[in-house]
Design a protein around this motif. Sequence first.
Motif, mmCIF file in Angstrom:
data_model
loop_
_atom_site.group_PDB
_atom_site.id
_atom_site.type_symbol
_atom_site.label_atom_id
_atom_site.label_comp_id
_atom_site.label_asym_id
_atom_site.label_seq_id
_atom_site.Cartn_x
_atom_site.Cartn_y
_atom_site.Cartn_z
ATOM 1 N N THR A 205 -10.026 -60.845 11.246
ATOM 2 C CA THR A 205 -10.698 -59.545 11.339
ATOM 3 C C THR A 205 -10.022 -58.532 10.425
ATOM 4 O OG1 THR A 205 -11.267 -60.007 13.639
ATOM 5 C CG2 THR A 205 -11.394 -57.702 12.903
ATOM 6 N N GLY A 206 -10.808 -57.835 9.637
ATOM 7 C CA GLY A 206 -10.280 -56.821 8.732
ATOM 8 C C GLY A 206 -9.785 -57.354 7.405
ATOM 9 N N ASP B 184 -11.971 -56.117 4.368
ATOM 10 C CA ASP B 184 -11.742 -54.693 4.097
ATOM 11 C C ASP B 184 -10.384 -54.482 3.434
ATOM 12 O OD1 ASP B 184 -12.664 -51.741 4.913
ATOM 13 O OD2 ASP B 184 -10.508 -51.933 5.325
ATOM 14 N N GLN B 185 -9.374 -55.195 3.919
ATOM 15 C CA GLN B 185 -8.045 -55.065 3.345
ATOM 16 C C GLN B 185 -8.011 -55.535 1.895
ATOM 17 O OE1 GLN B 185 -5.242 -53.235 3.641
ATOM 18 N NE2 GLN B 185 -4.801 -54.100 5.669
ATOM 19 N N GLY C 286 -9.508 -53.075 -0.280
ATOM 20 C CA GLY C 286 -8.571 -51.969 -0.441
ATOM 21 C C GLY C 286 -7.508 -52.264 -1.476
ATOM 22 N N GLU D 113 -12.598 -45.422 -1.098
ATOM 23 C CA GLU D 113 -12.525 -44.418 -0.038
ATOM 24 C C GLU D 113 -13.367 -44.803 1.177
ATOM 25 O OE1 GLU D 113 -10.513 -42.065 0.057
ATOM 26 O OE2 GLU D 113 -9.826 -41.899 -2.015
ATOM 27 N N GLN D 114 -14.329 -45.730 0.988
ATOM 28 C CA GLN D 114 -15.177 -46.147 2.106
ATOM 29 C C GLN D 114 -14.536 -47.256 2.949
ATOM 30 O OE1 GLN D 114 -18.010 -44.460 2.782
ATOM 31 N NE2 GLN D 114 -17.382 -43.189 1.029
ATOM 32 N N THR D 115 -13.440 -47.807 2.489
ATOM 33 C CA THR D 115 -12.791 -48.889 3.232
ATOM 34 C C THR D 115 -11.822 -48.335 4.268
ATOM 35 O OG1 THR D 115 -10.929 -49.077 1.676
ATOM 36 C CG2 THR D 115 -12.921 -50.367 1.194
ATOM 37 N N GLN D 116 -11.597 -49.130 5.313
ATOM 38 C CA GLN D 116 -10.604 -48.754 6.309
ATOM 39 C C GLN D 116 -9.197 -48.799 5.706
ATOM 40 O OE1 GLN D 116 -11.126 -47.707 9.476
ATOM 41 N NE2 GLN D 116 -13.322 -47.766 9.066
ATOM 42 N N ALA D 117 -9.010 -49.672 4.734
ATOM 43 C CA ALA D 117 -7.706 -49.797 4.097
ATOM 44 C C ALA D 117 -7.305 -48.537 3.356
ATOM 45 C CB ALA D 117 -7.704 -50.986 3.128
ATOM 46 N N GLN E 12 -7.110 -45.726 4.453
ATOM 47 C CA GLN E 12 -6.327 -44.846 5.313
ATOM 48 C C GLN E 12 -4.856 -45.243 5.364
ATOM 49 O OE1 GLN E 12 -7.967 -42.194 6.467
ATOM 50 N NE2 GLN E 12 -9.735 -43.086 5.387
ATOM 51 N N GLN E 13 -4.533 -46.381 4.824
ATOM 52 C CA GLN E 13 -3.148 -46.831 4.845
ATOM 53 C C GLN E 13 -2.358 -46.162 3.721
ATOM 54 O OE1 GLN E 13 -3.158 -51.085 4.682
ATOM 55 N NE2 GLN E 13 -4.413 -51.321 6.526
#
Length: 598
Positions: free
Chosen positions: A271-272, A275-276, A279, A306-310, A312-313
């Motif tokens: 999971t993820g 997205d990672q 990123g 900028e649309q990825t969850q990554a 935010q890291q």
Amino acid sequence: MFGYYKYNQYFCTYRTKTSQNKNDGMIIPMTHSNCRNIVSLFISAVLALTTACTGSGTSERGSEADSLYTWEHIRQSMMEQPEHALGLVDTAEMRGLADVNYANWMRAQIYYNSSTMEDLDLARELCQKVLDNQNPVADSLQQRKTLLLLTSICTQTPDTYQDAVRYAMSGAEMAHHAGDFLQEAYFYFEAGKVMERLQQGSGIAYMNRSLDTYREAARDSVQPLPTLSSYLGNAARILAGQEKYAAAVPLLQERLQVIDRVEKEYATYPTGWADQQKGYTYPVLAYCQQMAGDKEGARRSAEAFEQTQAAQQPNNQKDMLNYYALAGNAGRIQQAYDRLELYYRETQDTLSASYADLLSIYAMGLNNIGRYREAYQAQARYQVINDSLVQRERQRETLELAQQMKTQEKELQLKDEEAKTTVYRILAFSLVAIMFIILVALWRLAIAHRRVLIKNRELFELIQREQQREVRNIQRLARQPEQQRTSNEQLFLRLVELMKQQQSYTDADLNRETLAAMLGTNHRYVDEAIRECSDSASTKAFIDGYRVDHAARLLTATDDPIALIAEMSGFANRTSFNEQFRSRYKMTPSEYRRAAKA
């Protein structure tokens, strides 16, 4: 230009410990040790899949308790508890759950990956033992696993780059013969990467060959997709490091397509993960597009990031800050810097290399948007921190050196005292041990001598009984009426009487011809009579038997030297006498004399 003029170098280096979770290491620098951890985990995954598919692996057999000693369990503690992991390997080998080759391979993995027990030379030596061992010979899969590890070990220092290429090419050849074309492609990709370090452009063909193999395999299966994604990222990084940005862009775009396919078709991906991976990819893609002149494409890549969850890291934000600084996006530069600056202040020491690196990138971005004064201030702060880091490192080394000197002085004094005490103890212990060894040796010699003496005495008595039996046989033959004796028996009695009366055997020149002449017959008749009426196989053996028996009587009846007795018994030399005596009586003349007196 300020600190960012070295940006291209980021594509050729690795990530810091704060980004160990990244699988391709595209931008942020990282130590070689952490890179090895990532590579080894990737290799372990590949090998685990290979082992599962082939059904091989010594460590898989055994009871449920034996599962503690499988590689899958051992590798969980090899980085944090390497000594414990080594102990598990030793136990696995001792219990027969892993042969010596598999055990040495596991030990090499531990020494290669451990942050506290890292020893590349020892890891390489253990791998070489696996390849050189002839008993047992490692099978093809074990050899390929070992070549995988050797390749990774030799990529760590420039001095061993040539060896890394050699091991990788050997592994590719073995994988080809085994029909494992994906592993062959892996070896070729590793060889190509190292060749690029040795000479730019020399390894691209091997890397492309590897990529083509994975592309072909990915047409019918989703299993190769994660590896293909990683290889595309690595190849793009190398091209970007060589300032071939236009060539790197399509590889990164292809990587994004592979990630999308993994997301859609790979049912068991973590999971993820997708997205990672995006990123990781978008920042370097944006940078390459910007450098290649595709500013609009670079902008879209930045927006997609900028649309990825990554996004935010913090580490990924720092990746993208490189692009914003290059593109001169004032708003994004300031926004990313403010987030990262706050993050570093809250979670990390601002007097660190990572924070200094952030200031360097920020200074370059400010310079590109015309805020030269702020850029100069940021660069000055970077220089101060960098100088402080250097000074702090020097102070730390100085304090450590001073502490080491004090500790060494105390240790030397203690060691000197301990050495004197130890010497005295060793001398005393050695004397006691020597005396004990001498006493034990003397005791064992006495026992052995006694046993030999008893054995020889028993043998002496047996010889005496045997001689008496022979005398009785001759006497019995002599008592028979003459008309009942055969011609051979009559000739034999004459021969015995001749030996008894004249002791002809004491003549060293006596042989069957002279003996036959003394009896007035032919030597062939003498041979037949001796073979029929005695235990001797020939006339010579019969004469030597009389000589030995005569010598035996002299040994028991006199104290004459053995050499003189040999001569008196008709032997030409002492050597011949000893051989004949030992052959007949199973002991030496000296032993016979002692046995007779016992």
